[in-house]
Write a protein that holds these residues in place. Structure first.
Motif, PDB file in Angstrom:
ATOM      1  N   MET A 131      -4.059   3.723   0.026  1.00  0.00           N
ATOM      2  CA  MET A 131      -5.354   3.782   0.692  1.00  0.00           C
ATOM      3  C   MET A 131      -5.143   4.377   2.088  1.00  0.00           C
ATOM      4  O   MET A 131      -4.212   3.990   2.787  1.00  0.00           O
ATOM      5  CB  MET A 131      -5.836   2.329   0.805  1.00  0.00           C
ATOM      6  CG  MET A 131      -7.226   2.155   1.252  1.00  0.00           C
ATOM      7  SD  MET A 131      -7.638   0.412   0.976  1.00  0.00           S
ATOM      8  CE  MET A 131      -8.650   0.121   2.376  1.00  0.00           C
ATOM      9  N   PRO A 132      -5.966   5.351   2.501  1.00  0.00           N
ATOM     10  CA  PRO A 132      -5.767   5.925   3.839  1.00  0.00           C
ATOM     11  C   PRO A 132      -5.991   4.886   4.936  1.00  0.00           C
ATOM     12  O   PRO A 132      -6.786   3.966   4.759  1.00  0.00           O
ATOM     13  CB  PRO A 132      -6.823   7.031   3.906  1.00  0.00           C
ATOM     14  CG  PRO A 132      -7.812   6.720   2.852  1.00  0.00           C
ATOM     15  CD  PRO A 132      -7.097   5.941   1.790  1.00  0.00           C
ATOM     16  N   MET A 133      -5.274   5.031   6.056  1.00  0.00           N
ATOM     17  CA  MET A 133      -5.343   4.001   7.105  1.00  0.00           C
ATOM     18  C   MET A 133      -6.716   3.943   7.770  1.00  0.00           C
ATOM     19  O   MET A 133      -7.144   2.901   8.212  1.00  0.00           O
ATOM     20  CB  MET A 133      -4.243   4.223   8.156  1.00  0.00           C
ATOM     21  CG  MET A 133      -2.895   3.678   7.745  1.00  0.00           C
ATOM     22  SD  MET A 133      -2.958   2.050   6.956  1.00  0.00           S
ATOM     23  CE  MET A 133      -3.372   1.023   8.359  1.00  0.00           C
ATOM     24  N   LEU A 134      -7.390   5.089   7.847  1.00  0.00           N
ATOM     25  CA  LEU A 134      -8.755   5.044   8.390  1.00  0.00           C
ATOM     26  C   LEU A 134      -9.710   4.922   7.210  1.00  0.00           C
ATOM     27  O   LEU A 134      -9.748   5.787   6.339  1.00  0.00           O
ATOM     28  CB  LEU A 134      -9.060   6.290   9.227  1.00  0.00           C
ATOM     29  CG  LEU A 134     -10.429   6.254   9.917  1.00  0.00           C
ATOM     30  CD1 LEU A 134     -10.529   5.072  10.888  1.00  0.00           C
ATOM     31  CD2 LEU A 134     -10.704   7.542  10.678  1.00  0.00           C
ATOM     32  N   TYR A 135     -10.481   3.857   7.194  1.00  0.00           N
ATOM     33  CA  TYR A 135     -11.377   3.566   6.082  1.00  0.00           C
ATOM     34  C   TYR A 135     -12.409   4.678   5.892  1.00  0.00           C
ATOM     35  O   TYR A 135     -13.012   5.143   6.856  1.00  0.00           O
ATOM     36  CB  TYR A 135     -12.089   2.234   6.340  1.00  0.00           C
ATOM     37  CG  TYR A 135     -13.200   1.923   5.382  1.00  0.00           C
ATOM     38  CD1 TYR A 135     -12.926   1.611   4.058  1.00  0.00           C
ATOM     39  CD2 TYR A 135     -14.530   1.943   5.788  1.00  0.00           C
ATOM     40  CE1 TYR A 135     -13.947   1.324   3.175  1.00  0.00           C
ATOM     41  CE2 TYR A 135     -15.554   1.655   4.912  1.00  0.00           C
ATOM     42  CZ  TYR A 135     -15.264   1.350   3.608  1.00  0.00           C
ATOM     43  OH  TYR A 135     -16.273   1.066   2.730  1.00  0.00           O
ATOM     44  N   GLN A 136     -12.574   5.116   4.645  1.00  0.00           N
ATOM     45  CA  GLN A 136     -13.604   6.090   4.299  1.00  0.00           C
ATOM     46  C   GLN A 136     -14.713   5.345   3.578  1.00  0.00           C
ATOM     47  O   GLN A 136     -14.447   4.682   2.575  1.00  0.00           O
ATOM     48  CB  GLN A 136     -13.028   7.163   3.370  1.00  0.00           C
ATOM     49  CG  GLN A 136     -11.811   7.885   3.918  1.00  0.00           C
ATOM     50  CD  GLN A 136     -12.174   8.861   5.011  1.00  0.00           C
ATOM     51  OE1 GLN A 136     -13.044   9.707   4.841  1.00  0.00           O
ATOM     52  NE2 GLN A 136     -11.531   8.726   6.165  1.00  0.00           N
ATOM     53  N   THR A 137     -15.937   5.472   4.054  1.00  0.00           N
ATOM     54  CA  THR A 137     -17.044   4.764   3.411  1.00  0.00           C
ATOM     55  C   THR A 137     -17.296   5.356   2.030  1.00  0.00           C
ATOM     56  O   THR A 137     -16.826   6.457   1.721  1.00  0.00           O
ATOM     57  CB  THR A 137     -18.332   4.877   4.245  1.00  0.00           C
ATOM     58  OG1 THR A 137     -18.723   6.251   4.263  1.00  0.00           O
ATOM     59  CG2 THR A 137     -18.121   4.386   5.660  1.00  0.00           C
ATOM     60  N   GLN A 138     -18.066   4.641   1.214  1.00  0.00           N
ATOM     61  CA  GLN A 138     -18.358   5.131  -0.140  1.00  0.00           C
ATOM     62  C   GLN A 138     -19.046   6.488  -0.084  1.00  0.00           C
ATOM     63  O   GLN A 138     -18.754   7.371  -0.891  1.00  0.00           O
ATOM     64  CB  GLN A 138     -19.241   4.118  -0.868  1.00  0.00           C
ATOM     65  CG  GLN A 138     -18.483   2.856  -1.227  1.00  0.00           C
ATOM     66  CD  GLN A 138     -19.359   1.813  -1.893  1.00  0.00           C
ATOM     67  OE1 GLN A 138     -20.564   1.770  -1.658  1.00  0.00           O
ATOM     68  NE2 GLN A 138     -18.766   0.963  -2.696  1.00  0.00           N
ATOM     69  N   ARG A 158     -14.509   0.971  12.054  1.00  0.00           N
ATOM     70  CA  ARG A 158     -13.868   1.591  10.895  1.00  0.00           C
ATOM     71  C   ARG A 158     -12.342   1.490  10.960  1.00  0.00           C
ATOM     72  O   ARG A 158     -11.681   1.318   9.944  1.00  0.00           O
ATOM     73  CB  ARG A 158     -14.291   3.062  10.816  1.00  0.00           C
ATOM     74  CG  ARG A 158     -14.472   3.597   9.433  1.00  0.00           C
ATOM     75  CD  ARG A 158     -15.565   4.647   9.407  1.00  0.00           C
ATOM     76  NE  ARG A 158     -15.168   5.846  10.131  1.00  0.00           N
ATOM     77  CZ  ARG A 158     -14.485   6.856   9.589  1.00  0.00           C
ATOM     78  NH1 ARG A 158     -14.107   6.801   8.325  1.00  0.00           N
ATOM     79  NH2 ARG A 158     -14.197   7.919  10.289  1.00  0.00           N
ATOM     80  N   ASN A 195       0.829  -1.210   0.000  1.00  0.00           N
ATOM     81  CA  ASN A 195       0.000   0.000   0.000  1.00  0.00           C
ATOM     82  C   ASN A 195       0.864   1.260   0.000  1.00  0.00           C
ATOM     83  O   ASN A 195       0.551   2.247  -0.661  1.00  0.00           O
ATOM     84  CB  ASN A 195      -0.919  -0.012   1.215  1.00  0.00           C
ATOM     85  CG  ASN A 195      -1.974   1.079   1.150  1.00  0.00           C
ATOM     86  OD1 ASN A 195      -2.645   1.240   0.139  1.00  0.00           O
ATOM     87  ND2 ASN A 195      -2.107   1.844   2.216  1.00  0.00           N
ATOM     88  N   GLN A 251     -18.757   8.782   2.291  1.00  0.00           N
ATOM     89  CA  GLN A 251     -17.774   9.796   2.675  1.00  0.00           C
ATOM     90  C   GLN A 251     -16.880  10.161   1.499  1.00  0.00           C
ATOM     91  O   GLN A 251     -16.523  11.331   1.317  1.00  0.00           O
ATOM     92  CB  GLN A 251     -16.913   9.285   3.838  1.00  0.00           C
ATOM     93  CG  GLN A 251     -17.651   9.253   5.157  1.00  0.00           C
ATOM     94  CD  GLN A 251     -16.855   8.540   6.236  1.00  0.00           C
ATOM     95  OE1 GLN A 251     -16.126   7.584   5.963  1.00  0.00           O
ATOM     96  NE2 GLN A 251     -16.985   8.986   7.466  1.00  0.00           N
ATOM     97  N   ARG A 252     -16.520   9.152   0.694  1.00  0.00           N
ATOM     98  CA  ARG A 252     -15.640   9.422  -0.446  1.00  0.00           C
ATOM     99  C   ARG A 252     -16.341  10.285  -1.484  1.00  0.00           C
ATOM    100  O   ARG A 252     -15.755  11.191  -2.065  1.00  0.00           O
ATOM    101  CB  ARG A 252     -15.155   8.108  -1.058  1.00  0.00           C
ATOM    102  CG  ARG A 252     -14.198   7.408  -0.121  1.00  0.00           C
ATOM    103  CD  ARG A 252     -13.480   6.208  -0.646  1.00  0.00           C
ATOM    104  NE  ARG A 252     -14.096   5.332  -1.569  1.00  0.00           N
ATOM    105  CZ  ARG A 252     -14.567   4.108  -1.281  1.00  0.00           C
ATOM    106  NH1 ARG A 252     -14.517   3.661  -0.048  1.00  0.00           N
ATOM    107  NH2 ARG A 252     -15.046   3.345  -2.217  1.00  0.00           N
ATOM    108  N   THR A 301      -9.334  -1.089   7.163  1.00  0.00           N
ATOM    109  CA  THR A 301      -8.183  -0.960   6.261  1.00  0.00           C
ATOM    110  C   THR A 301      -7.089  -1.990   6.559  1.00  0.00           C
ATOM    111  O   THR A 301      -6.607  -2.651   5.624  1.00  0.00           O
ATOM    112  CB  THR A 301      -7.619   0.473   6.302  1.00  0.00           C
ATOM    113  OG1 THR A 301      -8.641   1.362   5.850  1.00  0.00           O
ATOM    114  CG2 THR A 301      -6.409   0.623   5.407  1.00  0.00           C
ATOM    115  N   LEU A 324      -5.925  -4.730   3.759  1.00  0.00           N
ATOM    116  CA  LEU A 324      -4.549  -4.769   3.240  1.00  0.00           C
ATOM    117  C   LEU A 324      -3.878  -6.108   3.555  1.00  0.00           C
ATOM    118  O   LEU A 324      -3.099  -6.629   2.750  1.00  0.00           O
ATOM    119  CB  LEU A 324      -3.724  -3.629   3.846  1.00  0.00           C
ATOM    120  CG  LEU A 324      -4.115  -2.210   3.432  1.00  0.00           C
ATOM    121  CD1 LEU A 324      -3.280  -1.182   4.186  1.00  0.00           C
ATOM    122  CD2 LEU A 324      -3.947  -2.018   1.935  1.00  0.00           C
TER     123      LEU A 324
END
Lengths: 174, 153
Positions: free
Chosen positions: A35-42, B52, A28, A44-45, B56, B60
Motif C-alpha cells: 500500500m502506498p505510504m500516502l493514502y489514495q482515496t477511493q 491523509r 506491508n 483518486q484510485r 496509511t 498499517l
C-alpha cells in the motif's frame, strides 16, 4: 511510587505502539502490492485506473505485427485467437467477423471494462484486431493500447472488415 | 497466601472473564483487518479526522497493535489492559466526533464493509466501545492494585 508506575506503563504503551507500527510497515513491505505510504482515496484510485486505460494507446511506441487475409481466415476458423473489432459500436452491430468482440477505439475505456473479465481469462491467447479497411487506424491504436496494457501477442489484420466481406466470408450481425 | 473470600473469588473470575472476552475481541479484530489495510484506510478516512499523511501509518499499525494488546490482555499483562483502554477511548472519541457532526461512518472495526454505515449503528458501536473501555480500565486498576498489594505498598 504510583507516578513511577504510570510513567512506566505509558512508556511500555508507547513502545507497543511503535513496535506495532514497525510490524505493520514490515508486513506491508513484503506484500505483493504494498500500500502506498500516502493514502489514495477511493475516488483518486478510480481516477488513476481510468487514466491508465485512457492514456494507454501509445501506438507509436508499440506497433503491433500485421497479418494478411489468408492467415486471418485460418485463425478465425480455428477459433484459437481473440478477435477484436475496433470500430464504433453501430458499425460492429451492422456486421462483424463471427466471434469478434467489440473493443472500439472510440469508447475504449468503457468497452475494455465490459470485456475485462474475458480478456483477463484469455490473457495468454493471441489477439487479432481489425477495423473497417486498409486505411483505418483504429485497429493499430487498439492493438497498441492492448500491448501497453500488458497483452503480449497482439496483431493487426490490415485488410479489415472490407477485405473480409469482399472475399465473401461469413458475417455476423447483432 | 490467605484463602480468598467469596467477593474476591467472584472478582478474580470476573476479571479473567473480561480478559478472555475483551482480549479475544481485540485479537479477532486485529486478525481480520491485518490482511486488508486498504479497506481499513478507507474506513479511517471516512471519519474525516486524520490528515491523509497519517491514514496509511494508522491502517498499517492498528491491526498488529490490536493483536498484541489483545494477546497481552488475555495473558494478564497490565499494559495490555491499558493499551485496550487507550485504544477504545480513542475509538469512542472518534465515534462521538462523527455522531456530533452527523456523519455515518463505516466503522471498519471487524474488517469493514460488513454492515451499512448508519448513525444508529455508530451509536451502538460507541456504546460497545465505552463498555470495553470500562472493562479494560477495571482490569488495569485491579492489576495495579494486586501488584501494589504483593509489594506491600
Amino acid at each position: 511510587m504510583r507516578y513511577a508506575q504510570y510513567a512506566g506503563d505509558a512508556v511500555a504503551l508507547a513502545a507497543l505502539a511503535v513496535f506495532s507500527l514497525a510490524v505493520g510497515l514490515a508486513i506491508n513491505h513484503f506484500r505483493a502490492e504494498p500500500m502506498p505510504m500516502l493514502y489514495q482515496t477511493q475516488e483518486q484510485r478510480l481516477a488513476a485506473q481510468l487514466d491508465k486505460l485512457i492514456h494507454a494507446p501509445a501506438f507509436e511506441v508499440t506497433p503491433a505485427d500485421f497479418i494478411g487475409l489468408g492467415q486471418f481466415r485460418s485463425i478465425v476458423n480455428s477459433g484459437s485467437a481473440v478477435i477484436i473489432d475496433a470500430r464504433a459500436e453501430p458499425f460492429y452491430n451492422d456486421g462483424h467477423v463471427p466471434g469478434a468482440l467489440n473493443l472500439s477505439r472510440e469508447d475504449f475505456a468503457r468497452d475494455y471494462q465490459r470485456l475485462s473479465s474475458v480478456l483477463a481469462r484469455d490473457r495468454g491467447k493471441q489477439i487479432v484486431v481489425y477495423c473497417s479497411g486498409q486505411d483505418c487506424h483504429d485497429s493499430r491504436m487498439v492493438a497498441s493500447a492492448l500491448l501497453s496494457l500488458g497483452f503480449r501477442r497482439v496483431e493487426v489484420f490490415t485488410g479489415g472488415f472490407e477485405a473480409w466481406s469482399r472475399a465473401g466470408m461469413p458475417v455476423s450481425r447483432k | 497466601m490467605k484463602p480468598l473470600g467469596r467477593t474476591q473469588a467472584f472478582l478474580r473470575w470476573g476479571e479473567l472473564a473480561i480478559r478472555l472476552v475483551v482480549g479475544g475481541v481485540f485479537l479477532y479484530a486485529g486478525a481480520v483487518k491485518i490482511s486488508n489495510p486498504l479497506q481499513l484506510a478507507d474506513s479511517i478516512w471516512s471519519f474525516q479526522i486524520l490528515p491523509r499523511a497519517l491514514v496509511t501509518p494508522l491502517a498499517l499499525g492498528l491491526p498488529p497493535f490490536e493483536i498484541l494488546a489483545g494477546a497481552m490482555l488475555v495473558a494478564g499483562w497490565r499494559v495490555g489492559a491499558l493499551a485496550v483502554a487507550v485504544a477504545t477511548a480513542i475509538f469512542s472519541a472518534a465515534f462521538a466526533s462523527t455522531l456530533a457532526r452527523g456523519i455515518a461512518v463505516d466503522c471498519g472495526c471487524f474488517g469493514g464493509g460488513s454492515a451499512p454505515a448508519t448513525l444508529a449503528g455508530n451509536l451502538l458501536e460507541l456504546l460497545r466501545d465505552l463498555v470495553i473501555l470500562a472493562a479494560a480500565l477495571a482490569v488495569y486498576v485491579a492489576r495495579l492494585g494486586a501488584r501494589n498489594e504483593r509489594r506491600g505498598a
